[in-house]
Design a protein around this motif. Structure first.
Motif, PDB file in Angstrom:
ATOM      1  N   VAL A   1       1.193   7.704   3.184  1.00  0.00           N
ATOM      2  CA  VAL A   1       1.014   6.558   2.289  1.00  0.00           C
ATOM      3  C   VAL A   1       0.132   6.998   1.128  1.00  0.00           C
ATOM      4  O   VAL A   1      -0.891   7.665   1.335  1.00  0.00           O
ATOM      5  CB  VAL A   1       0.362   5.374   3.045  1.00  0.00           C
ATOM      6  CG1 VAL A   1      -0.136   4.310   2.063  1.00  0.00           C
ATOM      7  CG2 VAL A   1       1.354   4.746   4.015  1.00  0.00           C
TER       8      VAL A   1
ATOM      9  N   LEU B   1       5.106   4.479   0.147  1.00  0.00           N
ATOM     10  CA  LEU B   1       5.420   5.201   1.376  1.00  0.00           C
ATOM     11  C   LEU B   1       6.298   6.377   0.975  1.00  0.00           C
ATOM     12  O   LEU B   1       7.289   6.202   0.258  1.00  0.00           O
ATOM     13  CB  LEU B   1       6.185   4.299   2.355  1.00  0.00           C
ATOM     14  CG  LEU B   1       6.585   4.969   3.674  1.00  0.00           C
ATOM     15  CD1 LEU B   1       5.360   5.114   4.596  1.00  0.00           C
ATOM     16  CD2 LEU B   1       7.677   4.164   4.383  1.00  0.00           C
TER      17      LEU B   1
ATOM     18  N   THR C   1       4.882  -0.240   5.064  1.00  0.00           N
ATOM     19  CA  THR C   1       4.978   0.440   6.366  1.00  0.00           C
ATOM     20  C   THR C   1       5.595  -0.470   7.432  1.00  0.00           C
ATOM     21  O   THR C   1       5.295  -0.348   8.612  1.00  0.00           O
ATOM     22  CB  THR C   1       3.593   0.937   6.844  1.00  0.00           C
ATOM     23  OG1 THR C   1       2.696  -0.190   6.916  1.00  0.00           O
ATOM     24  CG2 THR C   1       3.005   1.969   5.914  1.00  0.00           C
TER      25      THR C   1
END
Ligand SMILES: [Zn+2]
Length: 356
Positions: free
Chosen positions: A38, A53, A89
């Motif tokens: 990340v 991401l 995420t």
């Protein structure tokens, strides 16, 4: 999110590839399916955040941006970042992999060695903030933080126009002036992490007040913000220039860009030419001194202030040639950033990947 606590960095790396042979571990394609990183960009004003991401090849798969009209306090920023991280995420996005590292690019003074934000000049609540520990604990994975110009420099040497260059200076011309020095593909931090903070080089004794409280620093004269402020301030006494500004900005003078100011100068506006002359003088002076010390092969100009393109680069090149020994300036290239406003976020991802 599917993160698991890891006791140390080696453990995280090993765990991610457990069950694979050494040969398989070296396969880029395989690596990309085993985990993610990340990247987070936290701007100097705290008013613009981006989270991405990326896979282990550095491809950004998902990103969210949250520009804000006001400057929030640090707690609101952290809360917002938590939400944005959760967004990129989602289990759907991670498939059967997990996040292995978090990299953060911060628009302020950072001690990268200790993982601490020392200060943001344009936002409150960040003094000596242990941001690296904050994200490591929150997400249960190692985190690495650095200054946003350092991150941008790294992004440019790994993915952008600086690829393969041995010594690169990156200059981010925005609200302030950030700088990053990449040597042999790595960021040079200096003793306390402040190396590359070129915005606070003194170029004019007793000059204008800087955001840090000092006087005559480069940032107070040649940041995009300073250029626009000077231009608007001077135009008040010159009706022709004022009219020209209104013409190029459709009546919204405060929205004038550095690029428009450089174009006005090229078209012959004398006030714009004065502003451009000052930028050439002082930015050129700072860069010449850096060139003489560091001997970079490439200077990359990024941020909104670099929008002047060749109109900014050509006079700077000339000035550096005037001031430096030919051995230092002859083969020096000056170029506009190839990653543009993406550079700090790509840099945050790159920081995370370099740490694996
Ligand atoms: Zn300063």
């Amino acid at each position: 999110m599917t993160t698991q606590p890891t006791s140390d960095r080696t453990a995280a790396g090993t765990e991610a590839f457990s069950g694979q042979s050494v040969k398989q571990r070296n396969s880029g394609n395989l690596l990309a399916t085993q985990g993610y990183v990340v990247g987070i960009e936290l701007s100097g004003s705290g008013a613009r955040q981006s989270v991405a991401l990326a896979d282990l090849n550095g491809n950004i798969l998902h990103r969210v941006r949250r520009p804000q009209e006001y400057v929030p306090d640090s707690q609101s920023v952290l809360q917002l970042l938590d939400e944005m991280i959760a967004e990129v995420t989602k289990p759907d996005y991670l498939h059967d992999g997990r996040v292995l590292r978090v990299g953060v690019a911060v628009g302020g003074l950072v001690d990268a060695r200790l993982g601490i934000v020392k200060r943001l000049h344009h936002a409150h609540g960040w003094d000596d903030f242990p941001l690296q520990d904050y994200f490591s604990e929150k997400l249960g994975v190692p985190c690495i933080i650095d200054n946003n110009a350092n991150a941008a420099a790294l992004a440019e040497v790994v993915h952008g126009i600086g690829r393969g260059e041995r010594a690169v200076l990156y200059l981010g011309l925005g609200r302030g002036i950030g700088g990053g020095l990449a040597v042999n593909g790595r960021i040079y931090h200096g003793a306390t992490g402040i190396a590359g903070e070129v915005g606070h080089i003194v170029v004019k004794e007793d000059g204008p007040l800087c955001s840090c409280g000092g006087r005559g620093h480069l940032e107070a004269i040649a940041s995009a913000y300073a250029i626009v402020r000077t231009m608007i301030g001077l135009s008040i006494e010159y009706p022709e220039t004022e009219a020209a500004i209104r013409r190029v900005t459709d009546g919204r003078a405060e929205r004038i860009t550095v690029e428009q100011i450089f174009k006005l100068a090229a078209e012959g506006d004398q006030i714009a030419q004065r502003v451009v002359h000052d930028v050439r003088t002082y930015l050129g002076l700072a860069l010449a001194n850096i060139v003489q010390l560091v001997n970079p092969s490439l200077i990359i100009l990024g941020g909104p202030g670099a929008s002047g393109g060749e109109l900014l680069i050509a006079p700077l090149r000339e000035r550096i040639q005037e001031l430096c020994l030919p051995e230092a300036s002859q083969s020096l290239r000056i170029a506009q950033s190839s990653l543009g406003s993406e550079a700090p976020l790509v840099g945050a991802v790159t920081l995370a990947l370099q740490d694996l």
